[in-house]
Design an enzyme around this catalytic site. Structure first.
Site, short mmCIF file in Angstrom:
data_model
loop_
_atom_site.label_atom_id
_atom_site.label_comp_id
_atom_site.label_asym_id
_atom_site.label_seq_id
_atom_site.Cartn_x
_atom_site.Cartn_y
_atom_site.Cartn_z
N ASP A 18 18.51 70.72 -10.69
CA ASP A 18 18.94 69.33 -10.89
C ASP A 18 18.88 69.12 -12.40
O ASP A 18 17.81 68.99 -12.97
CB ASP A 18 17.97 68.40 -10.16
CG ASP A 18 18.21 66.92 -10.46
OD1 ASP A 18 19.18 66.61 -11.20
OD2 ASP A 18 17.43 66.09 -9.98
N LYS A 80 23.04 64.38 -21.15
CA LYS A 80 24.02 64.38 -20.05
C LYS A 80 25.07 63.28 -20.21
O LYS A 80 26.19 63.41 -19.75
CB LYS A 80 23.26 64.20 -18.74
CG LYS A 80 24.04 64.52 -17.49
CD LYS A 80 23.09 64.48 -16.30
CE LYS A 80 23.78 64.67 -14.99
NZ LYS A 80 22.78 64.69 -13.90
N GLU A 181 25.15 65.43 -6.63
CA GLU A 181 23.74 65.10 -6.43
C GLU A 181 23.45 64.42 -5.09
O GLU A 181 22.54 64.84 -4.38
CB GLU A 181 23.24 64.25 -7.60
CG GLU A 181 23.07 65.09 -8.86
CD GLU A 181 23.09 64.28 -10.14
OE1 GLU A 181 23.01 63.04 -10.07
OE2 GLU A 181 23.19 64.90 -11.22
N ASP A 203 21.07 56.66 -5.32
CA ASP A 203 20.47 57.46 -6.40
C ASP A 203 20.49 56.69 -7.71
O ASP A 203 21.53 56.54 -8.34
CB ASP A 203 21.25 58.79 -6.54
CG ASP A 203 20.71 59.67 -7.68
OD1 ASP A 203 19.84 59.20 -8.45
OD2 ASP A 203 21.16 60.83 -7.78
MG MG Z 1 18.94 62.47 -10.91
#
Ligand code: MG
Ligand code: ADP
Length: 658
Positions: A18, A80, A181, A203
């Site tokens: 992840d 990111k 994800e 999320d």
């Molecule tokens: Mg995450």
């Protein structure tokens, strides 16, 4: 420690990563269960922060965070958010304490570069440094590692996915695939509990928010709808709190959350870093306790007190939560379900630990969210499960992702041939066959578009390329096959082959910018709003092209076989052709053109039969039948424009395909 004995011939172990905005985790499957591995920080969570020191020194994780205050511009956090983006992205300069290399050209502006002192690094390189650290930790514990599955937010576009893959390769990892994800989280849950039903994956991490509605049915997951916001998360809460902290420290309400760098009287980067770090600590504390008190240095000397209660924090973050609420309601609507139909809500991401986030999720879905898997580890665990399944070639679990928007090719006249329709599950391949419109056409332009509108001009243009060098042939004789293949990572490869000659061109479509879910939604709404008028415009455009093609063929036939027409027949053909020409030029309705085409068809019908007879005789005498038949067919109005259109659902790349 006991002697660590291992079998040197033991097969390499697949891992899941992840690669988070805030924290990264590596996991693997041991005895059939996913477990997170310890990182160089001694914990499962490795902060996604990299410090670049002198002489090529690279520090990753919690140790790097300690440099954030001292050397903020050499310490890259939340990388990111920059992956696969360009400097001209309006969001880029609003973020944190970064020093960018000013791009020297438009080309250079396509990627961000950070100035970290003695050198500069790209987001791909920073991501690779994080991955390298995780790889090393995994190797220390598993000895040999096999392939890796890396997770990405559901709404990462092609460029962002490509950049993530590049980072994996740069770190020396064999990237088996990228996995969304939320899908990974659901995979972890599905295998743990073997539940069937409808699930929502909520999320909320540090930098991104994703909501996904999935169906779990006997171990098979299918994505019903996805939504979210690629710029919403715990970082935004930190910035809101940091603004208050800066005020308490005696700085102007500089607005870290509104791009403090440009503000008058902006606090120095070191102070902004300190405020952000303190904000994060306050936020975390308020997950456990209801009030937090902090002592901070005051501008101009002395100390300042900063006090925040959980109620105040809850009020502060409510606008952010409301944005998640809107996205959730939209995703539910897209999936065509009521909140009450959801059998379970899966929480993912560190921010879902916050009491107010949990209660808000409960309000939206009318039920208490599931909480039996650690929201920090669930994504990495799902990635590890997927990696193990891929390496063991197990078909037990099929992950189905869907295309958010249709992909197609512009056709003659400006219409769109939809090669892969929206909601097609991927990976998927499909092809469409085209032919030439005019005689001796030696090139094709292929325009790849995305969207639901009927005319290419209303869709999003992804790429254009040309296939050249086709030998002169009669109209309709060339056969151009255009293959689309969207792989499991959402990367689109387009290949065009002219079948009679084998001439081929390929292109990988990596649009520099992706679409936000809002833009996707707008495009869908647009298509619905314009549905009727679009359809008519499309019919009109297609009718014009068809009419023109028939006129060309008729002219050609008149030049070659005028002797097969009786005088009154000839007059009828001329009249019908003139009427069609007029309709093409002036008609506002497709039906007018279609009527004129039918009229010309009738006028040429008997003549076409006689021409076919002559063609047969000529063929026997040695002329190529195909050429003649195509000419005759052309004149008879057989639509050879899009000769074939088939969709092949592909679980694996097509044989011989890339
Ligand atoms: Mg995450
Ligand atoms: P990402 O997916 O972006 O890497 P994570 O899932 O690791 O993010 O979540 C990181 C976010 O969660 C950060 O904003 C962090 O401050 C927040 N977070 C982690 N633990 C807590 C906590 N106990 N209370 C509040 N926020 C938390």
């Amino acid at each position: 420690m006991l002697l660590d004995i291992y079998d040197p011939k033991a097969p390499p172990k697949p891992i899941g990563i992840d690669l988070g905005t805030t924290n990264s985790i590596v996991a693997h499957v041991r005895d059939g269960r996913p477990v997170a591995l310890t990182t160089c920080d001694g914990t499962a969570l490795l902060p996604s922060i990299v410090y670049y020191g002198d002489h090529g020194a690279v520090v990753v994780g919690a140790s790097a965070r300690s440099y954030a205050t001292r050397a903020p511009t050499r310490t890259i956090a939340s990388v990111k958010r920059f992956v696969g983006r360009g400097m001209d992205d309006p969001q880029i300069r609003l973020l944190g304490a970064y020093r960018f290399v000013e791009p020297a050209s438009a080309e250079a502006a396509r990627t961000v570069r950070f100035d970290v002192g003695e050198r500069s690094v790209s987001p791909v390189e920073v991501s690779a440094d994080i991955l390298r650290s995780l790889k090393k930790s995994a190797e220390d514990q598993l000895k040999a590692i096999g392939g890796v599955v890396i997770t990405v937010p559901a709404y990462f576009d092609d460029a962002q996915r490509q950049a993530t893959k590049d980072a994996g390769r740069l770190a020396g990892l064999e990237v088996l695939r990228l996995l969304n994800e939320p899908t990974a989280a659901a995979l972890a849950y599905g295998l743990e509990t073997r539940s069937n039903g409808l699930f929502a994956v909520f999320d909320l991490g540090g930098g991104t928010f994703d909501i996904t509605i999935l169906v779990l049915d006997d171990g098979v997951f299918q994505v019903r709808s996805t939504g979210g916001d690629s710029a919403l998360g715990g970082d935004d809460m930190d910035r809101l709190i940091a603004d208050r902290i800066l005020v308490a420290m005696g700085f102007a309400a500089a607005g870290v959350s509104a791009g403090g760098g440009e503000a008058v009287d902006a606090p120095p980067a070191e102070v902004v870093s300190l405020a952000l770090e303190s904000a994060r600590r306050v936020k975390h504390a308020l997950t456990e306790v209801t009030e937090s008190l902090l002592e901070l240095p005051r501008r101009g000397g002395g100390t300042a007190e900063f006090r925040l209660t959980r109620d105040e924090l809850d009020a502060l973050i409510l606008p952010l939560l409301e944005r998640t609420g809107r996205a959730c309601r939209r995703a539910l609507r897209d999936a065509g379900v009521e909140p009450s139909a959801i059998d379970g809500v899966i929480l993912v991401g560190g921010s879902t630990r916050m009491p107010r986030v949990r209660s808000y999720v409960q309000e939206i879905f009318g039920q208490e969210p599931l909480g039996d898997i650690d929201p920090d580890l669930v994504v990495a665990c799902g990635a590890a499960v997927q990696a193990a399944l891929l390496v063991n070639q197990s078909d037990e679990v099929l992950l189905l992702d869907v295309l958010p928007l249709s992909l197609g090719v512009e056709t003659m006249g400006g219409g769109v041939d939809r090669v892969l329709p929206r909601n097609t599950t991927i990976p998927a391949g499909a092809k469409s066959v085209f032919t030439t419109f005019a005689d001796d056409q030696t090139g094709f332009e292929i325009h790849v578009v995305q969207g639901e509108r009927e005319l290419a001009q209303d869709c999003r243009s992804l790429a254009r390329f040309t296939l050249k060098g086709i030998p002169p042939m009669s109209a309709g004789m060339a056969r151009l096959e255009v293959h689309f293949y969207v792989d499991e990572n959402n990367l689109l490869a387009v290949r065009a082959v002219e079948l009679t000659t084998g001439i081929e061109q390929k292109i990988e479509v990596v649009p520099s910018y992706g679409l936000t879910d809002e833009q996707i939604e707008d495009m869908l709404i647009d298509a619905i709003d314009h549905g009727d008028e679009d359809l008519e415009a499309r019919r009109l455009a297609d009718g014009r092209v068809e009419g023109q093609r028939i006129l060309l063929a008729t002219d050609k036939a008149l030049a070659t076989d005028p002797d097969l027409l009786a005088t009154e027949e000839r007059a009828a053909v001329d009249r019908a052709a003139a009427a069609l020409r007029e309709a093409i030029a002036g008609a506002r309705k497709a039906s007018t053109i279609q009527g004129a085409i039918a009229e010309l068809d009738r006028a040429t019908h008997d003549w076409a039969g006689r021409r076919m007879d002559r063609a047969m005789k000529a063929a026997i005498a040695g002329k190529r039948l195909g050429d003649v038949a195509a000419e005759v067919q052309g004149a008879a109005g057989v639509d050879a424009h899009v000769a074939a259109h088939e969709i092949a659902r592909a679980g694996r790349p097509p044989p011989g395909g890339s």
